[in-house]
Design an enzyme around this catalytic site. Structure first.
Site, PDB file in Angstrom:
ATOM      1  N   GLN A 197      41.601   7.263  34.857  1.00  0.00           N
ATOM      2  CA  GLN A 197      40.770   6.087  34.641  1.00  0.00           C
ATOM      3  C   GLN A 197      39.637   6.438  33.685  1.00  0.00           C
ATOM      4  O   GLN A 197      38.944   7.432  33.882  1.00  0.00           O
ATOM      5  CB  GLN A 197      40.185   5.642  35.984  1.00  0.00           C
ATOM      6  CG  GLN A 197      38.872   4.892  35.930  1.00  0.00           C
ATOM      7  CD  GLN A 197      39.035   3.487  35.399  1.00  0.00           C
ATOM      8  OE1 GLN A 197      40.078   2.875  35.562  1.00  0.00           O
ATOM      9  NE2 GLN A 197      37.994   2.971  34.761  1.00  0.00           N
ATOM     10  N   THR A 198      39.462   5.634  32.628  1.00  0.00           N
ATOM     11  CA  THR A 198      38.333   5.927  31.755  1.00  0.00           C
ATOM     12  C   THR A 198      37.704   4.660  31.188  1.00  0.00           C
ATOM     13  O   THR A 198      38.392   3.708  30.831  1.00  0.00           O
ATOM     14  CB  THR A 198      38.720   6.877  30.604  1.00  0.00           C
ATOM     15  OG1 THR A 198      37.570   7.149  29.810  1.00  0.00           O
ATOM     16  CG2 THR A 198      39.828   6.304  29.732  1.00  0.00           C
ATOM     17  N   ARG A 199      36.370   4.680  31.155  1.00  0.00           N
ATOM     18  CA  ARG A 199      35.622   3.655  30.432  1.00  0.00           C
ATOM     19  C   ARG A 199      34.813   4.317  29.316  1.00  0.00           C
ATOM     20  O   ARG A 199      33.994   3.684  28.676  1.00  0.00           O
ATOM     21  CB  ARG A 199      34.697   2.897  31.387  1.00  0.00           C
ATOM     22  CG  ARG A 199      33.560   3.716  31.970  1.00  0.00           C
ATOM     23  CD  ARG A 199      32.691   2.845  32.867  1.00  0.00           C
ATOM     24  NE  ARG A 199      31.426   3.450  33.212  1.00  0.00           N
ATOM     25  CZ  ARG A 199      31.145   4.011  34.394  1.00  0.00           C
ATOM     26  NH1 ARG A 199      32.088   4.067  35.317  1.00  0.00           N
ATOM     27  NH2 ARG A 199      29.956   4.493  34.629  1.00  0.00           N
ATOM     28  N   HIS A 203      35.638  13.419  26.711  1.00  0.00           N
ATOM     29  CA  HIS A 203      35.035  14.685  26.283  1.00  0.00           C
ATOM     30  C   HIS A 203      35.824  15.845  26.897  1.00  0.00           C
ATOM     31  O   HIS A 203      36.884  15.645  27.498  1.00  0.00           O
ATOM     32  CB  HIS A 203      33.540  14.723  26.634  1.00  0.00           C
ATOM     33  CG  HIS A 203      33.218  14.382  28.054  1.00  0.00           C
ATOM     34  ND1 HIS A 203      33.691  15.105  29.122  1.00  0.00           N
ATOM     35  CD2 HIS A 203      32.454  13.371  28.588  1.00  0.00           C
ATOM     36  CE1 HIS A 203      33.227  14.592  30.246  1.00  0.00           C
ATOM     37  NE2 HIS A 203      32.486  13.532  29.958  1.00  0.00           N
ATOM     38  N   GLY A 291      37.472  12.373  39.871  1.00  0.00           N
ATOM     39  CA  GLY A 291      36.513  13.441  39.629  1.00  0.00           C
ATOM     40  C   GLY A 291      35.160  13.105  40.215  1.00  0.00           C
ATOM     41  O   GLY A 291      35.043  12.424  41.233  1.00  0.00           O
ATOM     42  N   ASP A 293      31.714  11.270  40.756  1.00  0.00           N
ATOM     43  CA  ASP A 293      31.073   9.952  40.634  1.00  0.00           C
ATOM     44  C   ASP A 293      32.008   8.917  40.012  1.00  0.00           C
ATOM     45  O   ASP A 293      31.623   8.181  39.110  1.00  0.00           O
ATOM     46  CB  ASP A 293      29.785  10.077  39.806  1.00  0.00           C
ATOM     47  CG  ASP A 293      28.857   8.877  40.008  1.00  0.00           C
ATOM     48  OD1 ASP A 293      28.911   8.266  41.092  1.00  0.00           O
ATOM     49  OD2 ASP A 293      28.082   8.560  39.084  1.00  0.00           O
ATOM     50  N   HIS A 294      33.218   8.851  40.519  1.00  0.00           N
ATOM     51  CA  HIS A 294      34.222   7.921  39.986  1.00  0.00           C
ATOM     52  C   HIS A 294      33.735   6.477  40.130  1.00  0.00           C
ATOM     53  O   HIS A 294      33.368   6.034  41.214  1.00  0.00           O
ATOM     54  CB  HIS A 294      35.535   8.106  40.768  1.00  0.00           C
ATOM     55  CG  HIS A 294      36.684   7.323  40.220  1.00  0.00           C
ATOM     56  ND1 HIS A 294      37.691   7.900  39.489  1.00  0.00           N
ATOM     57  CD2 HIS A 294      36.989   6.004  40.287  1.00  0.00           C
ATOM     58  CE1 HIS A 294      38.570   6.980  39.148  1.00  0.00           C
ATOM     59  NE2 HIS A 294      38.154   5.815  39.621  1.00  0.00           N
TER      60      HIS A 294
END
Length: 404
Positions: A197-199, A203, A291, A293-294
Site C-alpha cells: 500500500q502506498t500514498r 524511498h 510496516g 504507522d500504516h
C-alpha cells in the site's frame, strides 16, 4: 495453488452496469432526483462498481453503521472495519422519500456516477464514528474533519454504478479492477501475492519492504492510492511515474506489478490497515505488507498499532494476512538497509526514512542523502517540486513517528 477468495467467500460482486443495462439505467437516471457525492463517496462508489468492496451491494444502513463502528461486524455477520456511508444535507434528504431512486452525481464534472434506491434515511452520532474508527475526535485529524463536515443525514440502499469516474481515462492501464489483477496474477503464475500500500513515492525503506516480501511470496503488487490526499502530498501521476522508474532499475522483472485504486485516504491507522487487507483480498492478494504507522497521520497512532489490530480480530475475518515488518532504516555500520530485528546498532548509526521527511527535504530544496532515495526517483520528484507555483507549495511539518 489458487488465489485467495474474494471477501465473504463468494465470487467478485462488481456493481458496474455495462451494455444495454447501462444504457437503460442511464436513461432512467436522468429523470431521478440528484445528489452530489463527496470525493470520498465517489471513490467508495467506484470501488463498489469494480468489485473492490465485494460483497457490499451499496451504502450501509444505520444498523450496519452501528455494528461496524462498535464491533467491525455488519448485521449479516460480515467483517467490515470502516463504515461505507453516503450523506447529504437535511433539506435535500427531506425531498427524498424512502423508496425513491436517486442519481448520484460526480463532484468533479456533474456526470451521473450511479443510481441508488433509498431504503433508509438516518442521522448518526458523528463523534461516535470518529472515536471508534479514528480513535480520536480531534478536528486536526483529516479523517475526523471529513466525517464531522459531511451531511447531517445518511442515505442507505443498493446502488447500480454507471461510471468509473474518469479513472481509466486519466490513468490508463495503471487503473486495474480486481478481476484484472486476478487475471494478471494467474498469468504470472502467482498465488502468494503481497500488496504494498502506498500514498507516497517509494524511498529506500519502501523498496526494502517490497524486496523482503518478494523473498517469501511469488510477487508483490505495488498498489497506489489514486484518490485524494491531504495538502502537501505528492499527486498520483508523479508518484506512479517515480515508482515505475524504481521498479525498472532495481527490481527483477515479473516479481513486481503496479496498479492503482480509486479511494481517498481516510488516515484511520489500524482500522484502515484492516480495510486495506480486506479489499486487497478482493484484488487477489494473500498478504498485505504492514510496516510502521500504516495509514497513520501525525502522532494519533502508535508505530505498530496496525500490527496489533490484526491479532484482535477473529481468525476467519480475513483470508489476506499481514506481513508485519519492524522499523526499517539505513544503517551506516551495516552498510545497507536493515530493520530493528536484524540490526544491532544504535540510533546514532541509523538513518530513519519516511515519506514525510522526503517530502520536506524536496519541498525545501535540501540535499537528499543517497541512502534515502534512488537517483532516478529523485530526478522525477525534484522536477515536480521545481514546477510548483508559490500558491501550490505547502509547508511540510514533521510530527509523530516521521519526526524521529
Amino acid at each position: 495453488m489458487a488465489l485467495v477468495n474474494p471477501h465473504g467467500g463468494g465470487d467478485l460482486k462488481p456493481l458496474l452496469l455495462v451494455g444495454e443495462e447501462l444504457t437503460a439505467e442511464m436513461k432512467r437516471a436522468r429523470t431521478y432526483p440528484k445528489v452530489i457525492v463527496s470525493s470520498r463517496e465517489k471513490g467508495d462508489l467506484i470501488m463498489l462498481g469494480i468489485g473492490g468492496f465485494t460483497p457490499l451491494d451499496g451504502f450501509m444502513s444505520h444498523a450496519d453503521w452501528q455494528g461496524v463502528c462498535d464491533g467491525m461486524t455488519m448485521t449479516n455477520g460480515l467483517f467490515w472495519p470502516i463504515p461505507i456511508t453516503l450523506s447529504t444535507d437535511k433539506p435535500t434528504a427531506d425531498t427524498i422519500p424512502t423508496g425513491t431512486d436517486i442519481a448520484l452525481i460526480d463532484p468533479d464534472d456533474d456526470s451521473i456516477l450511479a443510481t441508488m434506491r433509498v431504503t433508509e434515511k438516518y442521522s448518526i452520532d458523528k463523534a461516535h464514528e470518529c472515536a471508534t474508527v479514528f480513535g480520536t475526535t480531534d478536528m486536526e485529524h483529516p479523517g475526523v474533519k471529513m466525517v464531522m463536515e459531511q451531511g447531517a443525514v445518511n442515505l442507505s440502499g443498493p446502488v447500480k454504478v454507471l461510471s468509473q469516474g474518469g479513472f481509466p481515462q486519466k490513468y490508463g492501464t495503471l487503473f486495474m479492477t480486481p478481476k484484472e489483477t486476478r487475471a494478471l496474477f494467474t498469468e504470472l503464475g502467482w498465488s502468494k501475492v503481497a500488496a504494498f500500500q502506498t500514498r507516497n513515492p517509494m524511498h529506500r525503506s519502501h523498496e526494502y519492504l517490497a524486496k523482503v516480501a518478494i523473498e517469501v511470496c511469488d510477487g508483490v503488487l505495488i498498489h497506489s492510492l489514486l484518490g485524494n490526499l491531504k495538502p502537501g502530498d505528492i499527486p498520483a501521476e508523479v508518484r506512479t511515474h517515480a515508482i515505475m522508474a524504481l521498479t525498472k532499475h532495481y527490481f527483477v522483472a515479473k516479481t513486481i506489478a503496479q496498479a492503482g485504486y480509486p479511494l481517498d485516504m481516510r488516515y484511520a491507522g489500524p482500522r484502515e490497515a484492516l480495510l486495506h487487507a480486506l479489499f486487497r483480498q478482493n484484488y487477489g492478494c494473500s498478504h498485505l505488507i504492514v510496516g510502521r504507522d500504516h495509514a497513520g497521520v501525525g502522532s494519533y497512532y502508535g508505530p505498530f498499532d496496525a500490527h496489533h489490530i490484526f491479532d484482535k480480530i477473529p481468525k476467519d475475518a480475513l483470508e489476506t494476512q499481514p506481513l508485519k515488518i519492524d522499523w526499517t532504516f539505513w544503517c551506516y555500520k551495516c552498510g545497507g538497509m536493515a530493520s530493528a530485528r536484524t540490526c544491532p546498532h544504535d540510533d546514532a548509526d541509523r538513518l530513519l526514512l519516511s515519506g514525510t521527511k522526503l517530502r520536506k527535504m524536496l519541498s525545501e530544496g535540501s540535499d537528499v542523502p543517497a541512502e534515502f532515495s534512488r537517483p532516478e526517483v529523485l530526478e522525477i520528484l525534484r522536477k515536480y517540486y521545481a514546477g510548483l507555483q508559490e500558491h501550490e507549495k505547502v509547508e511540510v511539518k514533521l510530527t509523530g513517528h516521521s519526526a524521529k
